[in-house]
Design an enzyme around this catalytic site. Structure first.
Site, PDB file in Angstrom:
ATOM      1  N   HIS A 104      32.893  39.705  47.125  1.00 30.36           N
ATOM      2  CA  HIS A 104      33.185  39.722  45.689  1.00 30.36           C
ATOM      3  C   HIS A 104      34.628  40.139  45.458  1.00 30.36           C
ATOM      4  O   HIS A 104      35.107  41.113  46.039  1.00 30.36           O
ATOM      5  CB  HIS A 104      32.254  40.716  44.980  1.00 30.36           C
ATOM      6  CG  HIS A 104      32.623  40.962  43.541  1.00 30.36           C
ATOM      7  ND1 HIS A 104      32.999  42.192  43.053  1.00 30.36           N
ATOM      8  CD2 HIS A 104      32.684  40.107  42.484  1.00 30.36           C
ATOM      9  CE1 HIS A 104      33.270  42.092  41.765  1.00 30.36           C
ATOM     10  NE2 HIS A 104      33.085  40.837  41.398  1.00 30.36           N
ATOM     11  N   SER A 105      35.335  39.388  44.611  1.00 28.95           N
ATOM     12  CA  SER A 105      36.674  39.774  44.164  1.00 28.95           C
ATOM     13  C   SER A 105      37.599  40.036  45.362  1.00 28.95           C
ATOM     14  O   SER A 105      37.756  39.171  46.221  1.00 28.95           O
ATOM     15  CB  SER A 105      36.558  40.984  43.232  1.00 28.95           C
ATOM     16  OG  SER A 105      37.714  41.164  42.459  1.00 28.95           O
ATOM     17  N   PHE A 106      38.185  41.239  45.452  1.00 28.89           N
ATOM     18  CA  PHE A 106      39.082  41.555  46.564  1.00 28.89           C
ATOM     19  C   PHE A 106      38.379  41.374  47.906  1.00 28.89           C
ATOM     20  O   PHE A 106      38.993  40.931  48.886  1.00 28.89           O
ATOM     21  CB  PHE A 106      39.596  42.985  46.421  1.00 28.89           C
ATOM     22  CG  PHE A 106      40.561  43.404  47.493  1.00 28.89           C
ATOM     23  CD1 PHE A 106      41.855  42.919  47.524  1.00 28.89           C
ATOM     24  CD2 PHE A 106      40.169  44.295  48.482  1.00 28.89           C
ATOM     25  CE1 PHE A 106      42.751  43.312  48.518  1.00 28.89           C
ATOM     26  CE2 PHE A 106      41.046  44.688  49.477  1.00 28.89           C
ATOM     27  CZ  PHE A 106      42.339  44.196  49.494  1.00 28.89           C
ATOM     28  N   THR A 130      36.228  34.747  43.022  1.00 29.07           N
ATOM     29  CA  THR A 130      37.443  35.096  43.757  1.00 29.07           C
ATOM     30  C   THR A 130      37.936  33.883  44.537  1.00 29.07           C
ATOM     31  O   THR A 130      37.253  32.862  44.609  1.00 29.07           O
ATOM     32  CB  THR A 130      37.173  36.264  44.726  1.00 29.07           C
ATOM     33  OG1 THR A 130      38.389  36.675  45.332  1.00 29.07           O
ATOM     34  CG2 THR A 130      36.176  35.880  45.815  1.00 29.07           C
ATOM     35  N   HIS A 284      32.849  38.992  35.496  1.00 28.01           N
ATOM     36  CA  HIS A 284      33.347  39.180  36.857  1.00 28.01           C
ATOM     37  C   HIS A 284      32.319  39.874  37.756  1.00 28.01           C
ATOM     38  O   HIS A 284      32.283  39.631  38.960  1.00 28.01           O
ATOM     39  CB  HIS A 284      34.646  39.996  36.792  1.00 28.01           C
ATOM     40  CG  HIS A 284      35.362  40.116  38.093  1.00 28.01           C
ATOM     41  ND1 HIS A 284      35.741  39.016  38.849  1.00 28.01           N
ATOM     42  CD2 HIS A 284      35.778  41.205  38.797  1.00 28.01           C
ATOM     43  CE1 HIS A 284      36.360  39.427  39.946  1.00 28.01           C
ATOM     44  NE2 HIS A 284      36.387  40.745  39.943  1.00 28.01           N
TER      45      HIS A 284
END
Length: 312
Positions: A104-106, A130, A284
């Site tokens: 997820h994300s980073f 992402t 998000h």
């Protein structure tokens, strides 16, 4: 709060301490490594993993300086490559030769970079809101400014020597939600359970104060580099985009969809049938706030039989 189906907590030794991780399922099952986002922790997957197929082993690690993992040694910054290296240490300790990544994300950017550097190890790469490699809409020319900010922040934290701030649980929750507008209250409480420590007068944050802005740690790439890294991937890639999620890692102009267009076009051009792109309603943190919106898609992708031949 107990999480249904969780098997154990792990502490994997590293030279500066340990990497903490949560495990769901049998460690003899097909492995999936789950990578959380910026300033989050392994509890990011607490509500999603119980909805996924039971014939996999899910290991959600806390990156160094996050959650219950040790902070990096004094004097050292946190760079994206450090976290990529942590993945290699973790899978080495677990004796995994081949596995899938859910990021997820980073965590997706770190997992994507790992999948490009160690392509023969990763079967499937699932990206939650992402990109596999971070792009900055302002361009690669901004990187020296980010690097300067990272060094100055590190020196400032070392010089301050302030004691850790202690706040009440309610104040901690309100601050967290103010700084994370996409997280609902239930999700915030989950993340704070693992992200804080109780002391006599309240709570303190576990995360390392050297970790501040994501651009201090991200290894931003040019569009040409993005294409070259993508060409190294052997994994099948699923990109799930939250409709109300982020388009811009720095969030300053979050209506600019040029990046997602470039990312999806490039991945489709290079990976062809190995790439799948799906949009889902949600923000998000859709995997944490509304895990049912993504669980079926992820389950089908994990259980699909097509595998990528590994080059020995």
């Amino acid at each position: 709060m107990a999480v249904k189906g969780m098997l154990s907590e792990l502490k994997l030794p590293v030279p500066w301490g340990h990497i903490a991780a949560k495990v769901w399922g049998s460690q003899q099952a097909l492995p999936v490594l789950c990578l959380h986002g910026w300033l989050d922790n392994a509890s990011s997957f607490d509500r999603l993993i119980p909805l996924l197929p039971k014939d996999f082993c899910y290991v959600a690690m806390d990156f160094g300086g996050h959650g219950l993992s040790s902070h990096h040694s004094p004097g050292l910054p946190y760079y994206q490559e450090s976290f990529v290296s942590e993945i290699r240490r973790v899978v080495g300790a677990l004796k995994w030769k081949h596995f899938s990544i859910l990021g997820h994300s980073f965590g997706g950017a770190v997992g994507g970079m790992f999948s490009s550097i160690f392509p023969e190890m990763v079967n499937k790469l699932i990206l939650l809101d992402t990109w596999p490699f971070p792009l900055d809409p302002k361009g690669i020319e901004c990187v020296p400014t980010y690097r300067r900010g990272a060094i100055e922040h590190l020196l400032q934290v070392e010089a301050s020597q302030k004691p850790r701030q202690v706040v009440s649980p309610e104040e901690m929750l309100q601050r967290f939600m103010k700084n994370n507008s996409h997280v609902n209250e239930e999700s915030a409480r989950l993340l704070l359970q693992r992200g804080t420590t109780k002391v006599a007068t309240g709570l303190t944050l576990n995360r390392d104060r050297r970790i501040a802005l994501p651009e201090h740690s991200m290894d931003f790439v040019s569009r040409e580099q993005f294409m070259n890294f993508t060409k190294q991937l052997q994994a099948r890639v699923l990109l799930i985009k939250a409709m109300q999620g982020y388009f811009n890692v720095r969030r300053e102009d979050d209506t600019n969809k040029n990046i997602i267009t470039f990312v999806t076009d490039t991945l489709k051009l290079i990976l062809k049938e190995r790439y799948q792109y799906i949009q889902v309603p949600g923000c998000h943190y859709v995997h944490l706030n509304q895990p049912e919106n993504v669980a079926g898609i992820i389950s089908a992708f994990l259980q699909s039989k097509e595998t990528i031949p590994h080059h020995m």
